[in-house]
Write an enzyme that holds these catalytic residues in place. Structure first.
Site: not given
Length: 505
Positions: A310, A197, A401
Site C-alpha cells: 500500500e 480506497s 494500492h
C-alpha cells in the site's frame, strides 16, 4: 448478440438498454436530479419522471476532475465531465429470475477527487455472469462533493447542516436501488456495498451514517486508509479560503453557486479537500474512526482488507516512507528497535514501506474487525499479496494500492491502459476467478448470523482468540490460505502508537 435493444420499467420511467454477451446492461441511469445551479451543494433531489423510453446504452457524465490524473492513476478515462453527474449503471444476468439475485453496489475510489463508475476495471459484466446484479455509480467529487462555508450553513436549521454531498449521492443511489432493482432481477433485501480506497472509506462512512440505515445489508472495504475525517471547523475555514481564492471576501450562497463548476478541481494543493469526508454534519455526525472505536457502526456483516504494498500510493503522492524510520532513529531509537524486532527487517526502505502500509491501512482493518466483534456481528479480514506474472519485476515490494480490483471484479480481460505492456496471463485470470468467488459468496450468503464463508478454503469470521486472516497470495505467488494472528503484535503496537507517530512527521 451484443447491443440488442431491451426495455425496462422503473419508478421514474422506461429505459432502453442492451444485451452484451448474454448480460443485460443499462448505462447512464439518472438516480437524482442534476445537482446544478440552485441545487449545487444541496441534498440530491428526485429525478423528474420521463414519459418516453429513455436510452440507457451510453455512460452518464462523470464529475469534474483532473482527466489526465484519472487516466494515469484512476483506472482510465472517466469520459465526459460535468456537474450533472448523478448517474449509475446496472448489469444483470436475468431480468426475471426464479429468485431475486444478490445486488453488489460498487463505489469507486480515487481520493474523492477522480474516478467514475464507467471505468474498465469496474465493468460489472463478469460478476453478473456469475449470478449477481452489479451497480456502479458516479457521485460528486472534490469541492462539489465535500464543502463547507458559513453562507451555505446558514441555509439549514440548527443541527441539520450538510457538508458531505458525495455521501448523500451514494445514499441517493442506494435509495434508487431500493426502489428499482427488482425490475432488473435484483433482491433489494440483499444489497452489498463495496469499494476501494476512498470507495472503501465511503463504505465505512455509510456504516457510520444514520442516514444510510436500512439501505444496504453488508459491506466490503478494500484498502481504506486510516486518515482522520476532516473536522467541520477546519472544513469551514477551508471553504472561506476557497471563496477568497476566487475573490469572494464575504461570499453569499448565490455567489458561491455561480462559480464555474470546472474551476474547483484545478485549485492549489493547499486548498484541496484531502481524501476524507467531513465529520460533524447530519450525514456523518461523528468521525468514522471514532464510530468504529466505540463499536457504534450499523450492525451489518463486513469484510475488510488491504494489500501488501500500500506504500505505493503514498509514494505516488510524494510521501517518503523511509523518512519516518530516519526520524524514529533520531528521536526514538528504542521504539525503532522494538519495531525492527517485530518486522524482522533491517533495510530502512523496506521497513519504512511496511510500517507506512500497516499504519495507514492495516490498523484500520484491525480496528474494524475488532469493532464488528464488539458489536456482535461478523467481520472478515483479508490480506492481498498477489502480483500478476508479468509485473513481478515492477512490483518488487508486493501488490500495489488498487491492484486487487481487477481480481475482485474479475476484469483482467478488460482494457488496462497502465499495464498495456504487461498483459495478464491465464494463471492471473484463474486466480482472479478464485478470489472473486469469495466476494460473490459474501454477497450471496453473509448475514449477521454467519460464522464463516464457504469457499475452497473455509474462511471463519474474525474474533480475538483465533484472529484469522485470509491471505490471497503469498510473496506475489498464487495461494489462498488462512493465517492465525497475522501481524497481530505489529498492528496492536502501531494502533497504540499512531498518534505519536503522526506527530513525528
Amino acid at each position: 448478440m451484443k447491443n440488442e435493444p431491451l426495455r425496462i420499467h422503473t419508478a421514474e420511467g422506461a429505459l432502453r438498454g442492451a444485451i452484451d454477451e448474454g448480460i443485460f446492461v443499462f448505462k447512464g441511469i439518472p438516480y437524482a436530479a442534476p445537482p446544478v445551479g440552485a441545487l449545487r451543494w444541496r441534498t440530491p433531489k428526485p429525478v423528474t419522471p420521463w414519459k418516453e423510453v429513455r436510452d440507457a446504452t451510453h455512460w452518464g457524465n462523470a464529475s469534474w476532475q483532473h482527466r489526465e490524473q484519472c487516466v494515469l492513476a484512476g483506472g482510465g478515462d472517466p469520459g465526459h465531465l460535468s456537474e450533472d453527474c448523478l448517474y449509475l449503471n446496472v448489469w444483470s444476468p436475468e431480468i426475471q429470475p426464479s429468485r431475486p439475485l444478490p445486488v453488489m453496489v460498487w463505489i469507486h475510489g480515487g481520493g474523492f477527487t477522480i474516478g467514475a463508475g464507467s471505468l474498465h476495471p469496474y465493468n460489472g459484466k463478469a460478476l453478473a455472469a456469475r449470478g449477481v446484479v452489479v451497480v456502479t455509480l458516479n457521485y460528486r467529487l472534490g469541492h462539489l462533493g465535500f464543502f463547507a462555508h458559513p453562507a451555505l450553513d446558514a441555509e439549514y436549521p440548527s443541527g441539520e447542516v450538510v457538508n458531505n454531498f458525495a455521501l448523500l449521492d451514494q445514499i441517493a443511489a442506494l435509495q434508487w436501488v431500493q426502489r428499482n432493482i427488482a425490475s432488473f432481477g435484483g433482491d433489494r433485501r440483499n444489497v452489498t456495498i463495496f469499494g476501494e480506497s476512498s470507495g472503501g472509506r465511503s463504505v465505512l462512512s455509510l456504516f457510520a451514517s444514520p442516514l444510510a440505515a436500512g439501505l444496504f445489508h453488508k459491506g466490503i472495504v478494500q484498502s481504506a486508509y486510516s486518515l482522520p475525517d476532516k473536522k467541520r471547523q477546519d472544513a469551514l475555514a477551508s471553504g472561506v479560503a476557497v471563496a477568497h481564492h476566487f475573490g469572494l471576501e464575504n461570499a453569499s450562497a448565490e455567489e458561491l453557486r455561480a462559480l464555474p463548476a470546472d474551476s474547483f478541481w484545478s485549485l492549489p494543493v493547499r486548498l484541496g479537500n484531502g481524501p476524507v469526508a467531513i465529520a460533524g454534519d447530519r450525514v456523518l455526525p461523528k468521525p468514522v474512526v471514532e464510530v468504529f472505536a466505540a463499536a457504534r457502526q450499523h450492525r451489518y456483516p463486513l469484510m475488510i482488507g488491504y494489500n501488501s504494498d500500500e506504500a505505493s500510493v503514498l509514494e505516488y503522492f510524494g510521501v517518503d516512507p523511509t523518512a519516518t524510520i530516519t526520524t524514529l532513529r533520531q528521536r526514538r531509537p528504542l521504539l525503532l528497535k522494538l519495531i525492527k524486532s517485530l518486522y524482522d527487517e533491517h533495510d530502512d526502505h523496506r521497513l519504512g514501506r511496511k510500517v507506512a502500509r500497516d499504519m495507514a491501512f492495516g490498523t484500520l482493518t484491525w480496528l474494524a474487525v475488532h469493532a464488528q466483534h464488539q458489536r456482535g456481528v461478523p467481520g472478515w479480514r483479508y490480506y492481498f499479496d498477489y502480483v500478476s506474472e508479468n509485473s513481478r519485476d515492477l512490483c518488487r515490494y508486493g501488490s500495489w494500492h488498487g491492484n486487487e480490483i481487477p481480481y475482485v471484479m474479475d476484469t483482467l480481460t478488460a482494457e488496462n491502459v497502465q499495464m498495456a505492456d504487461r498483459p495478464f496471463t491465464d494463471n492471473d485470470r484463474q486466480f482472479a476467478r478464485r478470489i472473486s468467488e469469495y466476494w460473490l459468496r459474501f454477497a450471496h450468503d453473509a448475514s449477521e448470523f454467519s460464522h464463516q464463508l464457504q469457499g475452497e478454503v473455509i474462511w471463519p469470521a474474525w474474533h480475538p482468540g483465533a484472529d484469522v486472516t485470509l491471505r490471497f497470495g503469498i510473496k506475489g505467488e498464487a495461494a489462498i490460505v488462512t493465517q492465525h494472528r497475522f501481524m497481530r503484535l505489529r498492528l496492536r503496537l502501531l494502533r497504540l502508537l499512531m498518534r505519536a507517530m503522526v506527530k513525528l512527521k
